[in-house]
Motif scaffolding. Structure first.
Motif, PDB file in Angstrom:
ATOM      1  N   ALA A 109      -4.269  -5.361   0.865  1.00  0.00           N
ATOM      2  CA  ALA A 109      -4.129  -4.274  -0.102  1.00  0.00           C
ATOM      3  C   ALA A 109      -4.332  -4.773  -1.521  1.00  0.00           C
ATOM      4  CB  ALA A 109      -2.754  -3.624   0.050  1.00  0.00           C
ATOM      5  N   PHE A 163      -5.322  -1.206   5.941  1.00  0.00           N
ATOM      6  CA  PHE A 163      -4.937  -1.641   4.599  1.00  0.00           C
ATOM      7  C   PHE A 163      -6.146  -2.047   3.741  1.00  0.00           C
ATOM      8  CE2 PHE A 163      -1.389  -2.049   7.415  1.00  0.00           C
ATOM      9  CZ  PHE A 163      -0.339  -1.540   6.677  1.00  0.00           C
ATOM     10  N   GLN A 215       0.814  -1.217   0.000  1.00  0.00           N
ATOM     11  CA  GLN A 215       0.000   0.000   0.000  1.00  0.00           C
ATOM     12  C   GLN A 215       0.846   1.265   0.000  1.00  0.00           C
ATOM     13  OE1 GLN A 215      -2.022   1.470   3.645  1.00  0.00           O
ATOM     14  NE2 GLN A 215      -3.895   0.707   2.681  1.00  0.00           N
TER      15      GLN A 215
END
Length: 458
Positions: free
Chosen positions: A319, A413, A297
């Motif tokens: 992510a 995330f 991320q």
């Protein structure tokens, strides 16, 4: 489907088996022949849950049996029967409602299970007569057994390579697409957190990605923590804390079994399964406390404790799942001992950023007798994950709210507009109980499948 353990399709020689609760015990006893009723009375059987009585005939032959049950819709009400009864075939009463019939079959199958890869069970379970094994209850049973087998298998035979092989076999069987990103390719493909946790092991870390289903159907991403063994890393666990860490891939076991079940039942869903599979080992290149690692991320993470590694491998997978833009994201992980301290071994801790999603899972758990318990995403506790040199820490000095802070770390995330639920699951039975042999266990699996089935239908 072949005959599952504990079942037979042959009616030859099957004896009648009655299901008796305390409420209906007196009526059942009074309907017996006087000699049989006197025998039952002598044995002290009263329909108490977990009990069994064998009913003899006048010449000493076995005429049938009864098992004492509690909630007739709870599969575990029947889990004692396969090893409490003689190892022969039994015939359940006719006219059972579908809910009771399914609970009986599922509980019988769960009670028949013994992990036998290395040691033969002392005896075979009794067999329950059932015609046909292709219906949903046997598919759910197979998924539960899949979780148990995966978790029970020692890391020597259930490392990242073996998890990958199982995923490949499932993909081939159901026509799914699979990709595995392993070793230094994780760095090239921007999965640095997965690589950092697994790089010290002689077994290469990897991300297993499986896709199945029609693009026109609702897209569900399922992520499972696949830490195949957790030493704790350089923050080494004590011996008693490390003893059962073969089970630290219990989240992956749940995710794999759920995806396989959805494919087997051909639910109108599109599935993405993501399993970051690693071994958290000690070695010259093990990730260290105090390091700052990159993530997919772009969020930097300071490693406060290398034993909080599950959330680190999951953050890259979450992510990546978010980039796929699914309608729903679910993750399973044996993430924290704090969840067990809060809720004990039987209640997985459920977190969600959407009330309706959490309530659907809770309601399904109640209906399936497969409970989960919702815990709060109390965002002020993010202060316990403060880092002075990185965007976030994977832990902190406080022992407060450990399960909550782990879930908050994961939420960091997940795209804010994506419906997400996280299950912090124990995946284990500490001791033998009826239907629950000591070792690996599926928890919340039946509930989440029922929830997804209802959502797909609606």
């Amino acid at each position: 489907m072949s005959e599952p353990l504990g079942f037979t399709s042959s009616a030859s020689g099957a004896l009648p088996l009655d299901l008796v609760g305390r409420v209906d015990f007196a009526a059942w006893r009074d309907a017996l022949p006087p000699a049989s009723a006197a025998w039952v009375q002598t044995q002290g059987f009263d329909g108490a849950p977990g009990t069994v009585v064998l009913v003899p005939g006048p010449d000493g032959e076995l005429l049938g049996a009864a098992i004492g049950i509690g909630d007739p819709l709870d599969p575990y009400s029947y889990g004692h029967a396969p090893f409490a009864l003689p190892a022969r075939s039994w015939r359940a009463p006719t006219g059972l409602g579908p809910g009771v019939r399914d609970a009986l079959r599922l509980g019988w199958g769960l009670g028949s299970y013994r992990f036998d890869r290395y040691k033969a069970p002392p005896r075979a379970p009794a067999q329950l007569l059932a015609e046909g094994f292709d219906d949903e209850v046997f598919a759910v049973l197979a998924a539960s057994v899949r979780v148990r087998d995966l978790v029970n298998t020692p890391t020597e035979h259930m490392g990242p390579d073996e998890l990958e092989q199982i995923a490949r076999e499932i993909a081939e069987r159901h026509g799914a697409r699979i990709e595995v990103i392993a070793g230094d390719e994780l760095l090239a493909r921007n999965f640095p957190a997965i690589h950092a946790v697994g790089r010290a092991s002689h077994r290469a870390p990897r991300l297993i990605a499986l896709d199945w289903g029609d693009a026109a159907h609702p897209h569900v991403a399922v992520v499972g923590k696949g830490v195949c063994f957790d030493t704790g890393g350089l923050d080494l666990k004590p011996a008693d804390g490390m003893r059962w860490m073969k089970k630290d891939m219990g989240g992956a076991a749940h995710a794999i079994a759920l995806a396989e079940l959805i494919m087997a039942r051909k639910l109108p869903l599109r599935i993405t399964l993501l399993v970051p599979a690693v071994e958290n080992a000690v070695g010259p290149n093990a990730f260290r406390p105090g390091e700052v690692i990159a993530t997919r991320q772009g969020t930097s993470v300071e490693i406060d404790n290398t034993d909080a590694e599950g959330r680190v491998v999951l953050c890259d997978a979450l992510a990546y799942a978010g980039e796929r833009k699914p309608a729903l994201l679910l993750d399973f992980a044996t993430l924290t001992g704090a969840a067990r301290i809060a809720l004990g071994p039987d209640l997985p801790a459920l977190y969600s950023n959407q009330d309706a999603l959490a309530q659907d899972w809770l309601d399904a758990g109640t209906a399936q007798r497969d409970p989960v318990w919702r815990m709060p995403l109390w965002r002020p506790y993010l202060r316990y994950l403060t880092s002075h040199i990185a965007d976030i820490a994977n832990g902190g000095p406080s022992k407060m709210a450990g399960s909550v802070t782990a879930a908050l770390y994961l939420e960091r995330f997940v795209p804010a507009d994506l419906a997400w639920a996280h299950l912090d699951v124990y995946s284990w039975n500490d001791a033998d109980r009826p239907g629950r042999p000591a070792g690996g266990e599926a928890q919340g699996l039946r509930a989440v499948f029922a929830m997804l089935k209802a959502r797909a239908a609606g």
